[in-house]
Design a protein around this motif. Structure first.
Motif, PDB file in Angstrom:
ATOM      1  N   ASP A  23      -1.999  -4.361  -4.843  1.00 35.59           N
ATOM      2  CA  ASP A  23      -1.866  -4.683  -3.414  1.00 35.59           C
ATOM      3  C   ASP A  23      -0.536  -5.321  -3.031  1.00 35.59           C
ATOM      4  OD1 ASP A  23      -2.176  -7.262  -4.453  1.00 35.59           O
ATOM      5  OD2 ASP A  23      -3.707  -7.849  -2.997  1.00 35.59           O
ATOM      6  N   LYS A  69      -4.179  -5.296   2.435  1.00 37.72           N
ATOM      7  CA  LYS A  69      -5.640  -5.211   2.379  1.00 37.72           C
ATOM      8  C   LYS A  69      -6.087  -4.052   3.248  1.00 37.72           C
ATOM      9  CE  LYS A  69      -9.865  -7.901   3.008  1.00 37.72           C
ATOM     10  NZ  LYS A  69     -10.583  -7.121   2.065  1.00 37.72           N
ATOM     11  N   ARG A  81       0.851  -9.054   0.701  1.00 37.28           N
ATOM     12  CA  ARG A  81      -0.348  -8.464   0.096  1.00 37.28           C
ATOM     13  C   ARG A  81      -0.959  -7.518   1.115  1.00 37.28           C
ATOM     14  NH1 ARG A  81      -1.137  -9.472  -5.421  1.00 37.28           N
ATOM     15  NH2 ARG A  81      -0.161 -11.467  -5.863  1.00 37.28           N
TER      16      ARG A  81
END
Length: 150
Positions: free
Chosen positions: A62, A88, A86
């Motif tokens: 990620d 998601k 990151r």
């Protein structure tokens, strides 16, 4: 992060609508592509094909790096940002729809094209949450950056 840095980051994100994003391929090499984006504060959204290499890369790692900037005529006018973030996958239907509307709203002057909302089975929407932002501002000196932890 102080409020002045936050405002600078948001101003740069709001001024642009494309970014270069690097994901990590399974063989460890980075893959950089240009994508459209929209932001809601510091949360950055982009979409890609559900069967794309980006989606596959993000399913296994990620971590991303991205860059937002432009190409001014004078070197002292170079500004931009790079970000470690990151990613998601957005699975909540309300957030998915919100992200799509934000992305479509970045192109208000489209003519002759009616963009139907993509099906969730055809695309992936990712939300990027920054961990580190580097603000680039050549007016403060060649290659000047301010590194900001989020």
């Amino acid at each position: 992060m102080d409020e002045a840095c936050r405002r600078r980051i948001l101003r740069l994100l709001d001024q642009h609508r494309t970014m270069r994003i690097a994901t990590l391929r399974p063989d460890g090499w980075p893959q950089v592509t240009t994508v459209g984006y929209a932001n809601d504060g510091l949360a950055v959204y982009f979409l890609c094909g559900a069967d794309s290499q980006k989606a596959a890369n993000l399913a296994s790692d990620d971590r991303v790096s991205l860059a937002v900037d432009d190409d001014p005529a004078q070197v002292v006018d170079i500004t931009g940002l790079s970000m470690a973030a990151r990613a998601k996958l957005v699975t909540d239907p309300a957030e998915f729809e919100k992200a799509l509307r934000l992305l479509i709203s970045r192109y208000p002057n489209q003519k002759g094209l009616d963009f139907p909302m993509p099906k969730t089975s055809d695309v992936c929407v990712f939300r990027l949450t920054p961990t580190i932002v580097s603000l680039l501002d050549y007016s403060k000196g060649f290659g000047h950056t301010d590194l900001i932890a989020c």
